[in-house]
Design an enzyme around this catalytic site. Structure first.
Site, short mmCIF file in Angstrom:
data_model
loop_
_atom_site.label_atom_id
_atom_site.label_comp_id
_atom_site.label_asym_id
_atom_site.label_seq_id
_atom_site.Cartn_x
_atom_site.Cartn_y
_atom_site.Cartn_z
N ALA A 215 -7.99 -2.84 5.29
CA ALA A 215 -7.44 -3.50 6.53
C ALA A 215 -6.22 -3.25 6.63
CB ALA A 215 -8.32 -5.41 7.13
N LYS B 261 -7.25 2.65 19.97
CA LYS B 261 -5.88 3.35 20.91
C LYS B 261 -5.45 4.42 19.69
CE LYS B 261 -3.32 -1.52 21.79
NZ LYS B 261 -4.66 -1.98 21.50
N LEU C 292 -9.57 -10.59 19.40
CA LEU C 292 -9.44 -11.56 20.20
C LEU C 292 -8.61 -12.72 19.38
CD1 LEU C 292 -11.51 -12.99 23.01
CD2 LEU C 292 -9.47 -12.21 23.86
N GLY C 293 -7.42 -13.44 19.35
CA GLY C 293 -6.95 -14.43 18.56
C GLY C 293 -6.36 -14.04 17.36
N THR D 191 1.02 -6.31 32.68
CA THR D 191 2.22 -5.12 32.50
C THR D 191 1.77 -5.35 34.19
OG1 THR D 191 0.19 -4.48 31.37
CG2 THR D 191 2.04 -4.53 30.00
N ARG E 52 4.68 -0.94 29.58
CA ARG E 52 5.62 -0.57 28.50
C ARG E 52 5.87 0.06 27.81
NH1 ARG E 52 4.71 -6.31 24.64
NH2 ARG E 52 2.43 -4.77 25.84
N ILE F 139 0.73 -1.71 0.28
CA ILE F 139 0.03 0.18 0.06
C ILE F 139 1.24 1.28 0.27
CG2 ILE F 139 -1.92 -1.05 1.21
CD1 ILE F 139 -0.96 0.61 3.72
#
Length: 624
Positions: free
Chosen positions: A360, A406, A445-446, A468, A535, A339
């Site tokens: 994606a 995020k 998940l996964g 953490t 972290r 991309i």
């Protein structure tokens, strides 16, 4: 043994038993001196009973039944055969000898029922006894005494391949308590699970409640974990009906079963109209999210899917999978491309002219992007810009960016690049006929690089499992849920929107680690959890919308929307043109500064759009 051989043996056995029944009946009435029977009457009685039994046994399919699995239906068919053969014999005697030796025939009929019924039950008892001798079975407690639970018990009792012996039910329906279902006691509600495990020497717990909600399963699983016994779930009913899973094909409890949130349901009618017969392009089509988007889209019969990805193996894998599932009904076009190559992106979009693009492709691993921030910018920002510009230039109807929670008040480079990419496409959408939207969700998940595979590997190695911070929380969803949200957002898109899934309550990472340890059959004493500290770039908790974004109407069940606010295009373009000439630290600072500047301008514009409090009050008074 062939069917013909089996039929011959059963017919011969039944004939012998009928003749024995006639002999015993004759001896009984003779000794009782009830009456005297002629040879002619005995011959007609025997012959008519033999003929009648075989005719009606064939008519009611008695000879086709496998008596090792005898049930109510099989016994009912046999009883109809007995009754009809008795009436047939009486009719024949009346026709040929003009009399009804009712006592004799009734006694013969009783022996007939006794001998042949006993032969069938002996077959069942022999089969059950042989199964018990074959292998030692695990004693299982079945949670759920409804239709699914009883179906499962019947299957387990009859199957010789599955070494599980159901011994009792648990059910919260108090009307079933202290009763027996399928010869198994219903002990009580979920509060009796631990007692039942101890008292009945239970070695396995099976949850047989197909309609269970995540909250219900979470509560049940807590009770099961406390026993220390392995817990499994029966397949969903739709999987059984579709034939993808057998009734007794049990599976382990998965982390996604315990999220405590019901999965999102799609507006299938709207999606069918939106996707059927269309050409769809998916970037990052070989990744965990991209590949699942392709699978979900295929259900709605698009004309073609363009699979764009940088890794040839992953693109080849999803291509083979979709070809096997959908054959020639959907055209599939694999494209190995980066991309970051602007010209190539324009060529692909121009060649295939997709109706929609699901973007994606991205770098998403937070710690790695802290180490290589320029690569994050090149892929997540420049790459997004290249695909988005190609969509704009070629007049593509809808462009959907897969973003992240995020991106809200970002504390790391990965989140900042996702936030920048959102700002970029929203700015482009202000002057484009293409509808640009972003879809924002939490951890998947996964997916590759997610916490679940890391925890599983640590458990396999004997621990410890590293977390953490004990208070750290995250939003979680499954790969199918994330993909459904993305394609639903594409159908709802009106342009310059940020779609957010109502993800329920955030999950503590330490709770997820504990659940995974228990799911793997261990305790936290056997596999300890250690805390390593937060972290670089990590936040203690995640957010889904920031204070600068308009939210929060729910335009679809569990989907909220935040409208983009205009910022300064100069700030965005300036960073893109200059970032490659900066050091990594300078670039990091410039990236966050650009986002902060954009948000400050957005906040200022928002305040200017809103009337002052006193002015708003005076308007209310005047209107009053």
């Amino acid at each position: 043994m062939t069917y013909a051989q089996r039929l011959s043996i059963i017919v011969a056995l039944d004939s012998y038993l009928i003749l024995v029944a006639v002999f015993f009946g004759f001896q009984f009435v003779q000794e009782a001196a009830l009456t005297v029977y002629t040879f002619e009457m005995l011959a007609i009685s025997s012959l008519s009973l033999l003929i009648g039994h075989h005719i009606f046994a064939c008519m009611f399919h008695v000879y086709k039944q496998v008596w090792a699995y005898t049930g109510i239906r099989e016994l009912f068919s046999l009883m109809k055969t007995f009754v009809c053969s008795f009436l047939f014999s009486m009719t024949m005697l009346y026709i040929f000898v003009q009399t009804w030796p009712f006592r004799f025939l009734f006694i013969v009929w009783l022996f007939h029922v006794l001998f042949i019924g006993a032969s069938r039950m002996a077959s069942r008892l022999f089969h059950d006894g042989a199964k018990r001798l074959q292998a030692e079975k695990e004693r299982a407690l079945i949670i759920g005494a409804g239709s699914a639970g009883t179906m499962l018990v019947r299957q387990l009792q009859q199957s010789s391949d599955v070494h599980i012996e159901p011994v009792a039910f648990i059910d919260d329906d108090k009307t079933k308590h202290k009763l027996e279902i399928m010869r198994l006691p219903v002990i009580g509600g979920k509060e009796h699970i631990q007692t039942a495990v101890v008292m009945m020497d239970i070695q396995k717990i099976i949850i047989a409640i197909p309609s269970k909600s995540s909250h219900t399963l979470k509560g049940l699983y807590k009770e099961c974990v406390a026993t220390g016994v392995k817990t499994q779930i029966m397949p969903e009913m739709d999987q059984i009906l579709k034939g993808t899973h057998a009734l007794n094909q049990l599976r382990d409890v998965q982390p996604e079963d315990l999220l405590g949130r019901e999965p999102i349901q799609l507006d299938t009618s709207r999606l069918s109209v939106h996707l059927k017969g269309k050409t769809i392009m998916v970037t990052g089509a070989g990744g965990s999210i991209g590949s699942e988007i392709c699978r979900q889209i295929c259900v709605f019969a698009p004309q073609a899917i363009v699979l764009v990805g940088h890794g040839e193996f992953s693109i080849h894998s999803i291509l083979l999978e979709l070809k096997e599932l959908y054959g020639g009904s959907i055209s599939l076009y694999p494209q190995i491309a980066d991309i970051q190559d602007k010209q190539k992106m324009s060529e692909i979009v121009g060649q295939f002219q997709p109706d929609m693009i699901y973007h994606a492709a991205a770098h998403k691993h937070v710690p790695l992007m802290e180490i290589s921030p320029k690569e994050a910018v090149k892929n997540n920002i420049i790459g997004t810009k290249n695909v988005a510009e190609a969509a704009h230039e070629h007049g593509i109807e809808t462009f959907v960016l897969i973003s992240s929670d995020k991106a809200v008040n970002p504390a790391n480079v990965m989140g900042a690049t996702k936030r920048f990419a959102e700002m970029l496409i929203m700015q482009m959408g202000a002057d484009s006929e293409t509808k640009f939207v972003a879809v924002r969700f939490g951890n998947v998940l996964g997916s590759r690089g997610s916490v679940i595979p890391i925890f599983k590997k640590q458990i396999e190695q004997g621990g410890p499992v590293t977390v953490t911070h004990p208070a750290m929380t995250r939003y979680f969803m499954t790969i199918p849920e994330a993909s459904r949200l993305v394609i639903q957002a594409g159908a709802l898109a009106e342009g310059r929107q940020i779609f957010v899934l109502d993800m329920g309550e955030p999950v503590k990472i330490v709770d997820l680690a504990e659940n995974l340890i228990h799911l793997s059959g261990y305790t936290t004493d056997q596999i300890p959890i250690t805390f390593t500290g937060i972290r670089p770039g990590e936040k203690m908790y995640e957010e889904l919308l920031n204070q600068h974004e308009k939210a929060q109407e729910q335009i679809f069940p569990k989907i909220h929307i935040g409208h983009a606010l205009d910022g300064d295009p100069y700030v965005l373009n300036s960073f893109i043109h200059k970032f490659d000439m900066m050091s990594e630290e300078q670039m990091r600072q410039a990236l966050f500064a650009a986002i902060e500047s954009h948000d400050m301008l957005s906040d200022q514009m928002k305040r200017e759009e809103e009337p002052p409090a006193n002015e708003e009050k005076s308007l209310v008074l005047r209107n009053g």
